[in-house]
Design an enzyme around this catalytic site. Structure first.
Site, PDB file in Angstrom:
ATOM      1  N   CYS A 175       0.657  -1.585   0.025  1.00  0.00           N
ATOM      2  CA  CYS A 175       0.335   0.226   0.479  1.00  0.00           C
ATOM      3  C   CYS A 175       1.352   1.074  -0.141  1.00  0.00           C
ATOM      4  CB  CYS A 175      -0.884   0.035   1.470  1.00  0.00           C
ATOM      5  SG  CYS A 175      -2.598   1.625   0.190  1.00  0.00           S
ATOM      6  N   HIS A 177      -3.396  -5.683   1.008  1.00  0.00           N
ATOM      7  CA  HIS A 177      -2.878  -5.927   2.436  1.00  0.00           C
ATOM      8  C   HIS A 177      -2.707  -7.112   2.697  1.00  0.00           C
ATOM      9  CE1 HIS A 177      -2.165  -1.317   3.590  1.00  0.00           C
ATOM     10  NE2 HIS A 177      -3.075  -1.549   3.040  1.00  0.00           N
ATOM     11  N   GLU A 190      -1.018  -8.981   5.223  1.00  0.00           N
ATOM     12  CA  GLU A 190      -0.703  -8.800   6.707  1.00  0.00           C
ATOM     13  C   GLU A 190      -2.089  -9.351   7.151  1.00  0.00           C
ATOM     14  OE1 GLU A 190      -0.423  -6.302   5.003  1.00  0.00           O
ATOM     15  OE2 GLU A 190      -1.102  -4.487   6.277  1.00  0.00           O
TER      16      GLU A 190
END
Lengths: 217, 106
Positions: free
Chosen positions: A86, A194, A196
């Site tokens: 990002c 994302h 994660e």
């Protein structure tokens, strides 16, 4: 194996990356403050999401001049694995480690939703755990994720197989449906989604796990 | 007493360093979509402003710089514009030197 997680003033996904790596996968992490230069003992670097330096001037533009990133550029040049998520992807383009730029979403909305992606791992070392053409789902959360690059460069990126991740339904107007890019040597990956946030069954979706787990492989 | 960075203070006999005023305009390249401009244009129509054919949003950066002469000031500001203020992938920039005596801007 230790992952260094960059922390800029305004980063806000640094702890998410730490949780995904340590809490979900058991990979130790170390926070790297933007003013430090010591990468000793760090085997991979993650530039996390957020709003580095308030995103003043342009997203990622000021982070480029941090002492830490001078070392990260040298680390990447030595073949060290670098992942930009990002805002981290925006920083990688401002640094020139990846071509192009991220601009305001086509319809100006901040998008916070799951995105279906097609993976083309190519030689990217972060994506070795995914099949060619595999469809995965990762969350996106950005206001400025519209990838922009000139037609000639886009064509070259496609020819060289560097468009590692594409949106199946383009949410933001990115040229070529680009969601993520690898560098030619495969050690640098930048992506708007994302991974994660897709590592813990509690929050739904595990498609991001293999990306971070690739470091263990 | 010496004060770092204050050449005039440290040496009162030194000639004054000229200060130049400038403005850098950063514009999105014509090929790059400007959603904020389009949204503002839609609002302009709701305001009742007619005939608006185009509205694109850029940035104006106003600067003051001390340099030995206008050429030195200009070359420093060109470097700044190219490397920091604008991203050449998506933006064009123009530099205007604003002091009447030194202005060579178009």
């Amino acid at each position: 194996m230790t992952i260094g997680v960059a922390v800029f003033p305004g980063s806000n996904c640094d702890r998410d990356v730490k949780w995904a790596a340590e809490g979900c996968l058991g990979i130790p992490t170390r926070f790297l403050w933007h003013e430090e230069r010591d990468l000793a003992g760090v085997d991979a670097v993650v530039l996390p999401g957020g709003f580095s330096y308030g995103d003043y001037l342009r997203c990622g533009a000021l982070a480029r001049f941090s002492p830490l990133l001078e070392e990260v550029v040298a680390f990447a040049a030595r073949g060290g694995p670098v992942l930009g998520i990002c805002n981290g992807f925006q920083v990688l383009t401002e640094l020139g480690l990846l071509p192009g730029a991220l601009t305001r979403n086509r319809h100006l909305h901040f998008l916070c939703e799951p995105a279906e992606l097609t993976v083309q791992p190519g030689t990217c070392r972060w994506l070795g755990g995914y099949g060619a053409g595999e469809t995965i789902s990762l969350p996106i959360a950005h206001g400025e994720g519209r990838y922009q690059v000139d037609d000639v460069t886009l064509h070259r990126l496609e020819q060289e197989g560097l468009v590692a991740l594409r949106y199946r339904r383009n949410p933001n107007g990115s040229v070529g449906d680009v969601a993520g890019l690898s560098n030619p040597t495969g050690n640098v990956l930048g992506l708007m989604p994302h991974p994660e946030r897709a590592c813990d069954p509690l929050t739904g979706g595990l498609d991001g796990r293999r990306l971070l787990a690739s470091l263990l492989g | 007493m010496r004060l770092a960075g204050l050449a005039r203070f440290n040496n009162r006999d030194a000639p004054p360093v000229p200060r130049f005023h400038a403005r850098v305009l950063v514009r999105l390249r014509p090929s790059v979509l400007d959603p904020a401009g389009e949204a503002s244009m839609a609002a302009a129509k709701r305001l009742g402003v007619e005939g608006l054919a185009s509205l694109r949003i850029g940035k104006a950066i106003e600067l003051e710089i001390e340099a030995p002469d206008a050429d030195a000031a200009r070359s420093r500001l060109e470097l700044l514009s190219e490397r920091l203020l604008a991203n050449p992938v998506i933006e064009n920039w123009t530099l205007e030197m604003l002091d009447p005596a030194t202005s060579t801007a178009p």
